[in-house]
Design a protein around this motif. Structure first.
Motif, PDB file in Angstrom:
ATOM      1  N   GLY A  36       0.783  -1.376   0.036  1.00  4.83           N
ATOM      2  CA  GLY A  36       0.065   0.092  -0.053  1.00  4.83           C
ATOM      3  C   GLY A  36       0.838   1.340  -0.040  1.00  4.83           C
ATOM      4  O   GLY A  36       0.535   2.282  -0.557  1.00  4.83           O
ATOM      5  N   ALA A  37       2.033   0.914   0.594  1.00  3.24           N
ATOM      6  CA  ALA A  37       2.963   2.382   0.688  1.00  3.24           C
ATOM      7  C   ALA A  37       3.358   2.743  -0.727  1.00  3.24           C
ATOM      8  O   ALA A  37       3.573   3.859  -0.946  1.00  3.24           O
ATOM      9  CB  ALA A  37       3.935   2.042   1.580  1.00  3.24           C
ATOM     10  N   LEU A  38       3.588   1.712  -1.500  1.00  2.06           N
ATOM     11  CA  LEU A  38       4.084   2.124  -2.874  1.00  2.06           C
ATOM     12  C   LEU A  38       2.855   2.896  -3.744  1.00  2.06           C
ATOM     13  O   LEU A  38       3.324   3.718  -4.375  1.00  2.06           O
ATOM     14  CB  LEU A  38       4.418   0.729  -3.562  1.00  2.06           C
ATOM     15  N   TYR A  39       1.715   2.318  -3.346  1.00  2.00           N
ATOM     16  CA  TYR A  39       0.698   2.995  -4.200  1.00  2.00           C
ATOM     17  C   TYR A  39       0.528   4.600  -3.524  1.00  2.00           C
ATOM     18  O   TYR A  39       0.046   5.377  -4.227  1.00  2.00           O
ATOM     19  CB  TYR A  39      -0.798   2.350  -4.001  1.00  2.00           C
ATOM     20  N   ARG A  40       0.601   4.539  -2.189  1.00  2.00           N
ATOM     21  CA  ARG A  40       0.480   5.736  -1.581  1.00  2.00           C
ATOM     22  C   ARG A  40       1.521   6.820  -2.157  1.00  2.00           C
ATOM     23  O   ARG A  40       1.076   8.009  -2.323  1.00  2.00           O
ATOM     24  CB  ARG A  40       0.452   5.852  -0.050  1.00  2.00           C
ATOM     25  N   VAL A 104      -0.027   1.796 -13.878  1.00  2.00           N
ATOM     26  CA  VAL A 104       0.737   1.904 -12.732  1.00  2.00           C
ATOM     27  C   VAL A 104       0.838   0.390 -11.636  1.00  2.00           C
ATOM     28  O   VAL A 104       1.935   0.175 -11.374  1.00  2.00           O
ATOM     29  CB  VAL A 104      -0.171   2.778 -11.648  1.00  2.00           C
ATOM     30  N   ARG A 105      -0.160  -0.420 -11.984  1.00  2.00           N
ATOM     31  CA  ARG A 105      -0.043  -1.862 -11.347  1.00  2.00           C
ATOM     32  C   ARG A 105       1.376  -2.586 -11.666  1.00  2.00           C
ATOM     33  O   ARG A 105       1.844  -3.015 -11.175  1.00  2.00           O
ATOM     34  CB  ARG A 105      -1.367  -2.508 -11.376  1.00  2.00           C
ATOM     35  N   ALA A 106       1.076  -2.540 -13.197  1.00  2.00           N
ATOM     36  CA  ALA A 106       2.227  -3.151 -13.854  1.00  2.00           C
ATOM     37  C   ALA A 106       3.531  -2.496 -13.553  1.00  2.00           C
ATOM     38  O   ALA A 106       4.732  -3.492 -13.362  1.00  2.00           O
ATOM     39  CB  ALA A 106       2.158  -3.259 -15.337  1.00  2.00           C
ATOM     40  N   GLY A 125      -1.183  -6.255   1.174  1.00  2.00           N
ATOM     41  CA  GLY A 125      -1.934  -5.559   0.278  1.00  2.00           C
ATOM     42  C   GLY A 125      -3.313  -6.094  -0.082  1.00  2.00           C
ATOM     43  O   GLY A 125      -4.237  -6.040   1.007  1.00  2.00           O
ATOM     44  N   ARG A 126      -3.400  -5.817  -1.248  1.00  2.00           N
ATOM     45  CA  ARG A 126      -4.852  -6.106  -1.942  1.00  2.00           C
ATOM     46  C   ARG A 126      -5.115  -7.349  -2.934  1.00  2.00           C
ATOM     47  O   ARG A 126      -5.967  -7.925  -2.908  1.00  2.00           O
ATOM     48  CB  ARG A 126      -5.479  -5.035  -2.651  1.00  2.00           C
ATOM     49  N   ASP A 127      -3.865  -7.278  -3.540  1.00  2.00           N
ATOM     50  CA  ASP A 127      -3.675  -8.403  -4.450  1.00  2.00           C
ATOM     51  C   ASP A 127      -2.462  -9.249  -4.414  1.00  2.00           C
ATOM     52  O   ASP A 127      -2.029  -9.750  -5.463  1.00  2.00           O
ATOM     53  CB  ASP A 127      -3.815  -7.931  -5.861  1.00  2.00           C
ATOM     54  N   MET A 128      -2.275  -9.171  -3.297  1.00  2.00           N
ATOM     55  CA  MET A 128      -0.646 -10.238  -3.078  1.00  2.00           C
ATOM     56  C   MET A 128      -0.879 -11.829  -3.506  1.00  2.00           C
ATOM     57  O   MET A 128       0.086 -12.123  -4.079  1.00  2.00           O
ATOM     58  CB  MET A 128      -0.345 -10.071  -1.633  1.00  2.00           C
ATOM     59  N   GLU A 175     -16.355   3.929   0.281  1.00  2.00           N
ATOM     60  CA  GLU A 175     -16.140   4.460  -0.879  1.00  2.00           C
ATOM     61  C   GLU A 175     -14.873   3.822  -1.557  1.00  2.00           C
ATOM     62  O   GLU A 175     -14.989   3.406  -2.620  1.00  2.00           O
ATOM     63  CB  GLU A 175     -15.865   6.129  -0.970  1.00  2.00           C
ATOM     64  N   ARG A 176     -13.812   3.974  -0.747  1.00  2.00           N
ATOM     65  CA  ARG A 176     -12.598   3.009  -1.043  1.00  2.00           C
ATOM     66  C   ARG A 176     -12.841   1.765  -1.278  1.00  2.00           C
ATOM     67  O   ARG A 176     -12.271   1.174  -2.441  1.00  2.00           O
ATOM     68  CB  ARG A 176     -11.432   3.343  -0.266  1.00  2.00           C
ATOM     69  N   ASP A 177     -13.610   1.013  -0.451  1.00  2.00           N
ATOM     70  CA  ASP A 177     -13.737  -0.334  -0.753  1.00  2.00           C
ATOM     71  C   ASP A 177     -14.520  -0.705  -2.066  1.00  2.00           C
ATOM     72  O   ASP A 177     -14.185  -1.639  -2.900  1.00  2.00           O
ATOM     73  CB  ASP A 177     -14.775  -0.892   0.312  1.00  2.00           C
TER      74      ASP A 177
HETATM   75  O1  C5P Z   1      -3.052  -0.562   2.301  1.00  2.00           O
HETATM   76  P1  C5P Z   1      -3.196   0.816   2.071  1.00  2.00           P
HETATM   77  O2  C5P Z   1      -4.467   1.586   2.788  1.00  2.00           O
HETATM   78  O3  C5P Z   1      -1.978   1.716   2.505  1.00  2.00           O
HETATM   79  O4  C5P Z   1      -3.419   1.108   0.630  1.00  2.00           O
HETATM   80  C1  C5P Z   1      -3.936   2.327  -0.167  1.00  2.00           C
HETATM   81  C2  C5P Z   1      -4.389   2.103  -1.281  1.00  2.00           C
HETATM   82  O5  C5P Z   1      -3.512   1.476  -2.088  1.00  2.00           O
HETATM   83  C3  C5P Z   1      -5.646   1.063  -1.278  1.00  2.00           C
HETATM   84  O6  C5P Z   1      -6.985   1.622  -0.945  1.00  2.00           O
HETATM   85  C4  C5P Z   1      -5.736   0.419  -2.589  1.00  2.00           C
HETATM   86  O7  C5P Z   1      -6.505   1.220  -3.436  1.00  2.00           O
HETATM   87  C5  C5P Z   1      -4.211   0.583  -3.127  1.00  2.00           C
HETATM   88  N1  C5P Z   1      -3.599  -0.799  -2.958  1.00  2.00           N
HETATM   89  C6  C5P Z   1      -3.803  -1.579  -4.035  1.00  2.00           C
HETATM   90  N2  C5P Z   1      -3.167  -3.034  -4.131  1.00  2.00           N
HETATM   91  C7  C5P Z   1      -2.213  -3.234  -2.957  1.00  2.00           C
HETATM   92  C8  C5P Z   1      -2.163  -2.208  -2.027  1.00  2.00           C
HETATM   93  C9  C5P Z   1      -2.690  -1.058  -2.042  1.00  2.00           C
HETATM   94  O8  C5P Z   1      -4.445  -1.346  -4.979  1.00  2.00           O
HETATM   95  N3  C5P Z   1      -1.554  -4.129  -3.177  1.00  2.00           N
END
Ligand code: C5P
Length: 223
Positions: A36-40, A104-106, A125-128, A175-177
């Motif tokens: 998540g830190a990488l996306y942040r 970005v994901r790629a 993460g979300r998709d580990m 909203e984020r979910d």
């Molecule tokens: O986990 P965290 O809240 O720091 O992640 C921030 C945002 O980054 C998530 O809401 C999600 O959209 C995205 N994210 C993702 N895939 C991941 C980790 C985070 O899409 N593996």
């Protein structure tokens, strides 16, 4: 197939993944990937660059070339300490906007896979489990009700000195979910073979012990 053992811990925001992942990694003596830190960081850098959130090619360029250092719990972006700046709700929303871009994901994929180093990795993460480490021997999907997650987030932010209110947090979390689970690129869904742990009303020690037990059952972390 990763040679290094990986435990993936995926789930929605505020499910306690960060704390649980850190505890599981510490118990096993393994590395941790806070994806998540990488996306942040990417969201932060995109905002700083002023290119807007409708420009996936440039956002992916930024993601590929992030100049990041992880130093004693601090995160430096271009030499600037952004540890607090990337933890705000606004930063979470920016992260989720760049995370919806397949480009970005790629761009972040190899970087995440390179984090798998001996003796093992706990990937948060979300998709580990679904995309980044599909062969991981233990995949956990950690969840909790939106209300419980908003309360936890409130407490967490308060401890960091960041003001918020629970109703706004619950709305933002929903909203984020919604955005994370309905996007086309790597939506937030449990892997088919994931161990689903609903932590609503469960204390952190019990969650950690549940995961460590599952790890032991798979012969992980005993070498
Ligand atoms: O986990 P965290 O809240 O720091 O992640 C921030 C945002 O980054 C998530 O809401 C999600 O959209 C995205 N994210 C993702 N895939 C991941 C980790 C985070 O899409 N593996």
């Amino acid at each position: 197939m990763p040679e290094v053992p990986v435990i993936t811990i995926d789930g929605p925001s505020g499910s306690g993944k960060g704390t649980v992942s850190a505890r599981v990694a510490a118990a096993l003596g393994w590395h941790i990937l806070d994806s998540g830190a990488l996306y942040r960081l990417t969201g932060h850098a995109v905002q700083k660059a002023g290119i807007g959130f409708n420009n996936p090619t440039q956002a992916a360029d930024i993601a590929r070339n992030l100049d990041v250092e992880f130093q004693d719990g601090q995160i430096l972006l271009d030499g600037e300490d952004v540890s607090l700046a990337i933890r705000t709700e606004q930063a979470g929303n920016n992260a989720s906007r760049v995370a919806a871009m397949p480009e970005v994901r790629a761009a972040l994929l190899d970087w995440q896979r390179e984090a798998a180093r001996p003796p093992g990795l706990v990937a948060d993460g979300r998709d580990m489990g679904t995309t980044v480490f599909p062969d991981a021997p233990l995949k956990v999907f950690l969840t909790a009700s939106a209300e419980e997650r908003a309360k936890r987030r409130y407490k967490q932010l308060k401890e960091k000195g960041i003001a918020s209110n629970i109703a706004d947090l619950a709305a933002e979390i929903r909203e984020r979910d919604e955005r994370d689970s309905t996007r086309a690129a790597s939506p937030l869904l449990p892997a088919e073979d994931a161990l689903v742990v609903d932590s609503t009303g469960m204390d952190i020690d019990t969650v950690v012990e549940t995961i460590l037990r599952a790890a032991r059952e798979r012969g992980l972390g005993t070498a």
